[in-house]
Structure formats: structure tokens, C-alpha cells
Design a protein around this motif. Structure first.
Motif, mmCIF file in Angstrom:
data_model
loop_
_atom_site.group_PDB
_atom_site.id
_atom_site.type_symbol
_atom_site.label_atom_id
_atom_site.label_comp_id
_atom_site.label_asym_id
_atom_site.label_seq_id
_atom_site.Cartn_x
_atom_site.Cartn_y
_atom_site.Cartn_z
ATOM 1 N N TYR A 372 32.553 -8.512 52.560
ATOM 2 C CA TYR A 372 32.877 -8.552 53.981
ATOM 3 C C TYR A 372 34.128 -9.377 54.273
ATOM 4 C CZ TYR A 372 27.969 -7.111 54.150
ATOM 5 O OH TYR A 372 26.784 -6.458 53.960
ATOM 6 N N LEU A 373 34.416 -10.367 53.409
ATOM 7 C CA LEU A 373 35.478 -11.324 53.719
ATOM 8 C C LEU A 373 36.695 -11.113 52.829
ATOM 9 C CD1 LEU A 373 33.255 -14.540 53.955
ATOM 10 C CD2 LEU A 373 33.892 -12.970 55.802
ATOM 11 N N LYS A 374 37.875 -11.090 53.436
ATOM 12 C CA LYS A 374 39.112 -10.979 52.654
ATOM 13 C C LYS A 374 39.595 -12.345 52.193
ATOM 14 C CE LYS A 374 42.195 -11.037 56.677
ATOM 15 N NZ LYS A 374 43.255 -10.310 57.422
ATOM 16 N N GLU A 375 39.200 -13.412 52.935
ATOM 17 C CA GLU A 375 39.540 -14.781 52.548
ATOM 18 C C GLU A 375 38.482 -15.719 53.104
ATOM 19 O OE1 GLU A 375 43.250 -15.955 54.256
ATOM 20 O OE2 GLU A 375 42.845 -14.986 56.183
ATOM 21 N N SER A 376 38.247 -16.815 52.406
ATOM 22 C CA SER A 376 37.210 -17.757 52.834
ATOM 23 C C SER A 376 37.550 -19.161 52.370
ATOM 24 C CB SER A 376 35.836 -17.341 52.287
ATOM 25 O OG SER A 376 35.852 -17.350 50.864
ATOM 26 N N CYS A 377 36.848 -20.127 52.937
ATOM 27 C CA CYS A 377 37.062 -21.537 52.583
ATOM 28 C C CYS A 377 35.734 -22.276 52.713
ATOM 29 C CB CYS A 377 38.099 -22.153 53.508
ATOM 30 S SG CYS A 377 38.302 -23.933 53.307
ATOM 31 N N GLU A 378 35.341 -22.981 51.654
ATOM 32 C CA GLU A 378 34.098 -23.751 51.671
ATOM 33 C C GLU A 378 34.409 -25.206 52.011
ATOM 34 O OE1 GLU A 378 30.226 -24.793 48.847
ATOM 35 O OE2 GLU A 378 32.136 -24.231 47.932
ATOM 36 N N VAL A 379 33.608 -25.781 52.917
ATOM 37 C CA VAL A 379 33.755 -27.185 53.298
ATOM 38 C C VAL A 379 32.391 -27.857 53.162
ATOM 39 C CG1 VAL A 379 34.323 -28.812 55.138
ATOM 40 C CG2 VAL A 379 35.647 -26.701 54.885
ATOM 41 N N LYS A 380 32.356 -28.959 52.413
ATOM 42 C CA LYS A 380 31.119 -29.726 52.253
ATOM 43 C C LYS A 380 31.138 -30.920 53.197
ATOM 44 C CE LYS A 380 30.856 -28.449 47.351
ATOM 45 N NZ LYS A 380 30.929 -28.951 45.959
ATOM 46 N N VAL A 381 30.059 -31.083 53.933
ATOM 47 C CA VAL A 381 29.939 -32.187 54.885
ATOM 48 C C VAL A 381 28.980 -33.220 54.300
ATOM 49 C CG1 VAL A 381 29.302 -32.870 57.226
ATOM 50 C CG2 VAL A 381 30.356 -30.631 56.824
ATOM 51 N N TYR A 382 29.457 -34.445 54.145
ATOM 52 C CA TYR A 382 28.669 -35.520 53.551
ATOM 53 C C TYR A 382 28.189 -36.478 54.653
ATOM 54 C CZ TYR A 382 31.036 -33.982 49.269
ATOM 55 O OH TYR A 382 31.525 -33.242 48.228
ATOM 56 N N ARG A 383 27.105 -37.167 54.359
ATOM 57 C CA ARG A 383 26.640 -38.241 55.247
ATOM 58 C C ARG A 383 26.160 -39.410 54.392
ATOM 59 N NH1 ARG A 383 23.715 -34.081 58.433
ATOM 60 N NH2 ARG A 383 25.167 -33.400 60.046
ATOM 61 N N SER A 384 26.689 -40.579 54.716
ATOM 62 C CA SER A 384 26.282 -41.795 54.007
ATOM 63 C C SER A 384 25.082 -42.404 54.737
ATOM 64 C CB SER A 384 27.434 -42.795 53.972
ATOM 65 O OG SER A 384 26.977 -44.045 53.506
ATOM 66 N N PRO A 385 24.042 -42.799 54.020
ATOM 67 C CA PRO A 385 22.858 -43.367 54.687
ATOM 68 C C PRO A 385 23.155 -44.671 55.425
ATOM 69 C CG PRO A 385 22.732 -43.683 52.305
ATOM 70 C CD PRO A 385 23.891 -42.763 52.553
ATOM 71 N N LYS A 386 24.270 -45.322 55.078
ATOM 72 C CA LYS A 386 24.590 -46.609 55.702
ATOM 73 C C LYS A 386 25.622 -46.494 56.830
ATOM 74 C CE LYS A 386 23.804 -49.081 51.332
ATOM 75 N NZ LYS A 386 24.429 -49.952 50.303
ATOM 76 N N LEU A 387 26.262 -45.333 56.956
ATOM 77 C CA LEU A 387 27.341 -45.194 57.932
ATOM 78 C C LEU A 387 26.883 -44.318 59.106
ATOM 79 C CD1 LEU A 387 30.210 -45.800 58.782
ATOM 80 C CD2 LEU A 387 30.981 -43.831 57.426
ATOM 81 N N THR A 388 26.504 -44.971 60.202
ATOM 82 C CA THR A 388 26.108 -44.278 61.428
ATOM 83 C C THR A 388 27.205 -44.468 62.478
ATOM 84 O OG1 THR A 388 24.978 -46.226 62.295
ATOM 85 C CG2 THR A 388 23.669 -44.696 60.940
ATOM 86 N N PHE A 389 27.043 -43.804 63.615
ATOM 87 C CA PHE A 389 28.009 -43.964 64.695
ATOM 88 C C PHE A 389 28.009 -45.405 65.201
ATOM 89 C CE2 PHE A 389 29.121 -43.795 69.265
ATOM 90 C CZ PHE A 389 30.401 -43.277 69.151
ATOM 91 N N ALA A 390 26.823 -46.033 65.223
ATOM 92 C CA ALA A 390 26.730 -47.436 65.646
ATOM 93 C C ALA A 390 27.497 -48.340 64.686
ATOM 94 C CB ALA A 390 25.267 -47.863 65.725
ATOM 95 N N GLU A 391 27.396 -48.055 63.383
ATOM 96 C CA GLU A 391 28.118 -48.839 62.392
ATOM 97 C C GLU A 391 29.630 -48.635 62.557
ATOM 98 O OE1 GLU A 391 29.080 -51.307 59.233
ATOM 99 O OE2 GLU A 391 27.203 -51.102 60.352
ATOM 100 N N PHE A 392 30.037 -47.409 62.861
ATOM 101 C CA PHE A 392 31.455 -47.129 63.082
ATOM 102 C C PHE A 392 31.990 -47.933 64.271
ATOM 103 C CE2 PHE A 392 34.634 -44.811 65.538
ATOM 104 C CZ PHE A 392 35.643 -44.621 64.594
ATOM 105 N N CYS A 393 31.217 -48.013 65.352
ATOM 106 C CA CYS A 393 31.667 -48.712 66.561
ATOM 107 C C CYS A 393 31.698 -50.222 66.385
ATOM 108 C CB CYS A 393 30.766 -48.347 67.741
ATOM 109 S SG CYS A 393 30.927 -46.627 68.255
ATOM 110 N N GLY A 394 30.822 -50.751 65.545
ATOM 111 C CA GLY A 394 30.815 -52.189 65.311
ATOM 112 C C GLY A 394 30.428 -52.974 66.550
#
Length: 680
Positions: A372-394
Motif C-alpha cells: 500500500y505504501l510507496k514510502e514510509s518512516c518508523e519512529v520509536k517513542v520512548y518514555r523514561s520512568p523518572k522523567l515526567t512533565f512535573a520533573e521537566f518543569c522543576g
């Protein structure tokens, strides 16, 4: 005999019927056009989802038509009152010559039927012709195939229009009959000689009220136009009430101040016929304060509705080009054994299956996506158990919680490698980036969250990502997204060097691609096949075509509702102004006759008349435009996800063009009709 009299009366009073006839014809045409939308879309090649949206839209239009019919009924009855007032002396002569009130009513019935028949036929003719152009507009809105286009006549819309206006004409006939039965001969004979006594208003009181109303309006403008003020529902109600009352007081005070101010400027006041024009204008505004207020508010609603509708349409079309650069997106959840919450329970089979990516899961079902596809791209999404949005905001997280009390701050941050992101940008045609081994960046496009993230980034916030210390490369979010959609809703994700991530913490696997087919019919056929494939329950996918169908359908619905209501309100406001002006012209025939006897040339009289009408039409429009300027600022904040500010200019120009044609048309017809009246 009665028909002969009625026919001669109509031929003799053709100039008086111009506004009446024009209003009915436009009303009939608009009513037919918007009620024929369902028939216009029959020959279009659209998807089943789009067809359902069109059905819902036609149902809404039918409901709105009930409201519109009441507005048009009020307009036609109001216009008919003007015609009755113009012919009071004529009716008085009929009664004096011995004609009974029943026969006079019979003449009016015949005139109403003839004018109604002509206007209905003319309106339907214009509506049927214009609806063919509307078909092209509808097809453009829904991005539909018009190869099967043919001339369309909507029998249902025609029948509905005829029934609606027959009922309205019936009501007009009833009102005319009641008015004739109640009138007195002496009132009819001396109708043209009665003038209202219009006392001058106290200029000091007018000045105080004007300043108070201007301050109140200024306060309302600040509240709706400021980004720093959050308005509650009750607060919005008070703003609306204050705005309406202040608008009324502005017109009330201006009617008393206008003449006084210009009289103090001797050179201007005594130049040409300015003294006559200003006194006439002041008198008109003084006696139509309530009407001016209603018309101003109707014009305000018209401008806001039309501009918002066009802004939503333009924003949706533009976002589809930018926000859905790939034909399809597949997404699966990975490693459920690591990311399952306390309340989430998965079977052993689901957990085992979550260790396979998108392509592997389809291969297990013996499905080759390359078919079905003439071109494609795979993207892997990771999540760290220690890095939440609250941790990002500090340290700023408390401020974020206060500003966004319902935001989930303990969710894990999405992380993408720089190589995956750049490959995706190559497919999307977006900007590529580079990162040092100790840098990260944040990509987002949701306006609501960008200021929060920028505040953190500007402080140089270092993050611990998979036990690696990273610093921000940029002091603000980079504009971008990952999931295809029709709106800017990406809350943000981190882009990090490739060697930072750990493979076991893959949370999602995404596959973006473009179809081999390019024709719309082929694309729809491919998507029908994809819907029938296995893994539908475990593999989430979003297609550009489905997003377009949904978003364009909503955009079209809003646009047509805005056009329907906006044009009807515009016609109503302009028609009321025109009839008020024509009524004043009829009452002032003696004044113009006196000016001619004093030696004033027709050229000067026509110029004075045009200035009166132009300023009279301009007054409510100017205040409505000012209202709309601040009202649209509030609307863009309210519709921030579907209407962008950079689309306002084009939308405003389109709305202005429609207003200029209809409003200007009424102004010109009013001028020529008034000129004919004052020449009598």
C-alpha cells in the motif's frame, strides 16, 4: 375593476416598491439556496463519513430556516407598513369617493398577491441560478469530485420556499386588512401634514451620558480584548448587557450632540446645505435611537459571524496542508509489561504482542504494508520512568498547577531520537536539526503549553534522561509535531541524541507513510481495504483523508451557518435602515419643495440627500466595526484551536466584500428611491 386599479397603482408606485421587492427577492433567493444544499451534494463523489456530515448540515439548515423565516416575515411586514404609510392619502381619497373599506382591502390583497408572485418567481430564478455556483463552493469546501456535475433543481427547497413565503404573504394580507378596517378617514387625509415635535436635548446631559457610555464601552473592550483577563460566563453576560446599554446611550447622546457641535463651527455649518442636512440627520437619529441600536448590534453579529466562519474555513484548509503531510499513520503501544498502570490489566497474549512493532504485527497476519505504501518512516517513542512533565518543569510546577489545575503533570514525557525525528522530517518536508551529545530540544506546536515549556527552557533546565545529563540546545520550543492531525495540538516531546535512549523503554511504535495511489478514488479504495485488515483493535491509525473529511465537514458546517445567519442579519439591518430613510423622505417632501421655491438647484438637493443617507447608513456601521474589532479578538481566543489570527485578514476581506455588496446595494437603492420621492 379592482384588479385594474391595483395594477395601475403598482405601476404608478413602482419606486415605492423597489426596497420591498428587492428585500423579498433576496430573501427568497437566500432561503432557496441554503435549503437546497442537500440536493447540490447528491452528485458529488464523497466518502460515507462526509455524506453523514452533509446530512447533519442539511438538518441544521432546516432548523435555522425556521428562525430565518420569522426574521424575513418581520422584515416584509415592516416594509409593508412603509408602503401603507406612503399611501394613506390615496386610501383616504378612495373612502371619500365612496369606496368601502372592504374594496380598499381587496385592492391591497390583489397588489400583495401580484407583487408576491413576481418577487417569488424572481427570487426563485435567482436562487436556482446562484445555487449552481453554490454547488462548486460546496464541492470546494468538502474537497469533493465534481466530474459528475449536472444542473440541479431542488424540488424540496422550492416547495419549502413557496410554502414559507405564501404563509408570510397571508400574514401581510391579514395585517393590511386589519389596518384598513381600523383607520379613520380624517387620519388618512391629513396623514402627510402631521409632524412630530422634536425638542432639542440638553447638551450637557448628552455630553455626560456620552462620556459615561464611552468609558463603559472602553471597559468592555479591555475585558474582551485583553489576554490577561479571564472572563467567566456571568462576567460575559454583564459585558454583553453593558455593551448593549452603552450602544443605546451612545446613539441617544450623539443625536443631541451632533447638531450642537457642528453649529459651533460656523464655516462648516453655514456652508451650502449643511445646516439643512445636519438638522435632518440629527432629527432622524433622534427618532430612531432604538432602531439604530438594534441595527448596530445586528451588523456587529454579522461581521463577527462572517469573519469567524471564513477564518475557521481558511485555518482548517491551511492546517490540513501543514499538519497532515503524510497519508497515513499507524501507532501501537509497546512493552505493556513496563508501562501498564495500576488499574490497567492486560492478558499474557496482549503483553507478548506488545513486544512487536507495527510492521512485525502485520507480517504476523501475513499482510505486507509495502503493498500500500510507496514510502514510509518508523519512529520509536520512548518514555523514561523518572522523567515526567512535573520533573521537566522543576520548580515552576506549582505555578503550572495553579494556571492549569486539570493538567496531568505526572505523565511520562515522550522522547524521540534525533535520527528518527530527522527521517520523519524528510518524509514531512520539515526542518532537520543536529544535537551535541549532551543536548536536547523540545518540539511542540500547542499554543497553550508552549509558554510553560519556554519558561523552563529559558532557565537552561538540565534533565536526567536515562541516567544522562542533558542541557537544552534552544531557549524555546521548536515548532513541529509528530502525529498527523488538522489542528496544532502537540503538547511537546523531547528530541535527544541516538545513544541516550534504551531500547527496552520503547512506549510506542509509529509508522508514517504515503500511498502508492494518488487519485482520490484509489486512496479511498486503499483505505477501505486497510479498515478491513486485522489488528484494527490493537493498531491505531489516522489517515489524512479521514482527518480531512472530519475537519472539512466541521469547517463547511460552520461556514454555511455563518453565511446563512450573517447574510440574513445584514439584509434585515440594511432593509430597516432603508425603510426608515424612505419614510423620513416621504415626511419631508414639503421641506424639499420649499427649498426648490427658494432657488436651490436639484444638484445641491441631490448632494444633500446623498450625504444624509450615506451618514445615516454609516453611523451604525462605524460603531459595529469598532465593536467587531474587539469582539473578534475575544473570538480568536475562544476559537484558538480552529481559527488562527493570521487568517483574520483574508476572512475580514471576504466578509467586507459581502457586506459592501449588500449594504452598499441597499444604500444606493435607498438614495434613488428617496430622490424620486422628494421630487414629487
Amino acid at each position: 375593476m379592482l384588479f385594474k386599479i391595483a395594477w395601475k397603482n403598482m405601476r404608478k408606485s413602482i419606486k415605492d416598491y423597489t426596497i420591498y421587492f428587492f428585500t423579498i427577492v433576496i430573501g427568497v433567493a437566500i432561503f432557496y439556496i441554503f435549503n437546497s444544499l442537500g440536493s447540490q451534494t447528491v452528485m458529488m463523489n464523497v466518502s460515507a463519513d462526509t455524506r453523514e456530515i452533509i446530512k447533519m448540515m442539511t438538518t441544521i439548515m432546516s432548523g435555522l430556516s425556521v428562525f430565518v423565516s420569522f426574521v424575513l416575515a418581520f422584515l416584509i411586514i415592516y416594509a409593508n407598513r412603509f408602503l401603507m404609510k406612503r399611501r394613506n392619502r390615496e386610501f383616504g381619497i378612495y373612502l371619500t369617493l365612496g369606496m368601502g373599506k372592504r374594496k380598499v382591502s381587496g385592492i391591497l390583497v390583489l397588489e400583495t398577491l401580484v407583487v408576491g408572485a413576481f418577487s417569488l418567481v424572481a427570487g426563485l430564478g435567482i436562487g436556482i441560478f446562484a445555487s449552481q455556483f453554490m454547488s462548486a463552493f460546496v464541492a470546494n469546501m468538502f474537497d469533493a469530485d465534481m466530474t459528475r456535475y449536472r444542473f440541479v433543481f431542488s424540488g424540496d427547497a422550492c416547495i419549502k420556499t413557496v410554502i414559507c413565503f405564501v404563509i408570510i404573504y397571508g400574514i401581510v394580507i391579514l395585517f393590511n386588512t386589519i389596518n384598513i378596517s381600523r383607520c379613520k378617514l380624517i387620519d388618512l387625509i391629513y396623514a402627510g401634514r402631521r409632524f412630530e415635535k422634536r425638542p432639542m436635548k440638553n447638551p450637557w446631559i448628552c455630553t455626560i451620558i456620552f462620556i459615561a457610555a464611552a468609558i463603559a464601552l472602553g471597559r468592555c473592550y479591555y475585558l474582551v480584548g485583553s489576554d490577561k483577563v479571564n472572563i467567566s460566563l456571568d462576567g460575559l453576560k454583564w459585558i454583553l448587557v453593558t455593551g448593549v446599554v452603552s450602544t443605546f446611550l451612545i446613539f441617544w447622546s450623539v443625536s443631541g450632540l451632533l447638531l450642537r457641535i457642528v453649529m459651533s463651527i460656523k464655516k462648516l455649518y453655514y456652508k451650502g446645505l449643511n445646516s439643512f442636512v445636519l438638522r435632518q440627520l440629527s432629527s432622524k437619529i433622534n427618532t430612531t435611537v432604538f432602531s439604530m441600536t438594534i441595527i448596530c448590534l445586528m451588523l456587529f453579529v454579522t461581521i463577527c459571524v462572517l469573519t469567524s466562519a471564513f477564518a475557521i474555513k481558511n485555518t482548517t484548509a491551511e492546517n490540513l496542508k501543514k499538519m497532515a503531510p503524510a497519508d497515513i499513520e499507524f501507532k501501537v503501544n509497546m512493552n505493556l509489561d513496563l508501562f501498564a498502570g495500576k488499574d490497567q490489566k492486560y492478558s499474557r497474549k496482549q503483553i507478548e504482542n506488545s513486544h512487536f512493532n507495527v510492521v512485525q504485527r502485520y507480517e504476523k497476519k501475513k499482510v505486507d504494508l509495502n503493498k500500500y505504501l510507496k514510502e514510509s518512516c518508523e519512529v520509536k517513542v520512548y518514555r523514561s520512568p523518572k522523567l515526567t512533565f512535573a520533573e521537566f518543569c522543576g520548580d515552576t510546577i506549582q505555578d503550572v498547577k495553579e494556571q492549569y489545575p486539570f493538567m496531568l503533570v505526572n505523565t511520562g514525557e515522550d522522547i524521540v531520537t534525533i535520527s528518527d525525528y530527522n527521517r520523519l522530517m524528510e518524509l514531512f518536508g520539515g526542518k532537520k536539526y543536529t544535537l551535541a551529545e549532551d543536548e536536547y530540544m523540545v518540539v511542540a506546536n500547542f499554543d497553550g503549553i508552549i509558554p510553560v515549556r519556554n519558561r523552563v527552557l529559558s532557565q537552561g533546565r538540565q534533565l536526567n534522561v536515562f541516567d544522562r545529563k542533558l542541557k537544552p540546545k534552544y531557549k524555546e520550543c521548536q515548532d513541529g509535531f509528530m502525529d498527523i492531525s488538522s489542528q496544532k495540538l502537540d503538547m511537546g516531546f523531547l528530541v535527544v541524541p541516538d545513544d541516550v535512549v534504551q531500547e527496552k523503554w520503547i512506549a510506542e511504535d509509529c509508522l508514517f507513510g504515503n500511498y502508492k495511489a494518488s487519485a482520490k478514488q484509489e486512496v479511498r479504495r486503499l483505505e477501505d481495504e486497510l479498515r478491513k485488515l486485522p489488528l484494527k483493535s490493537t493498531c491505531i491509525y489516522a489517515s489524512k483523508q479521514e482527518i480531512a473529511d472530519a475537519s472539512l465537514g466541521l469547517s463547511a458546517m460552520v461556514t454555511f451557518i455563518g453565511l446563512y445567519l450573517g447574510i440574513v442579519f445584514l439584509i434585515a439591518g440594511a432593509a430597516i435602515l432603508a425603510l426608515k430613510e424612505l419614510s423620513e423622505s416621504a415626511d419631508n417632501v414639503e421641506r424639499y419643495r420649499m427649498l426648490r421655491k427658494l432657488g436651490v438647484e436639484n444638484r445641491m438637493l441631490n448632494g444633500a440627500l446623498f450625504r444624509q443617507i450615506f451618514i445615516f447608513f454609516l453611523c451604525p456601521m462605524v460603531l459595529a466595526v469598532i465593536h467587531s474589532y474587539f469582539g473578534m479578538q475575544f473570538s480568536t481566543r475562544l476559537l484558538t484551536y480552529v481559527a488562527e489570527k493570521d487568517q483574520l485578514f483574508t476572512a475580514t476581506m471576504l466578509a467586507a466584500a459581502i457586506i459592501a455588496v449588500l449594504y452598499g446595494g441597499y444604500l444606493i437603492i435607498t438614495y434613488f428611491s428617496s430622490k424620486s420621492i422628494v421630487r414629487e
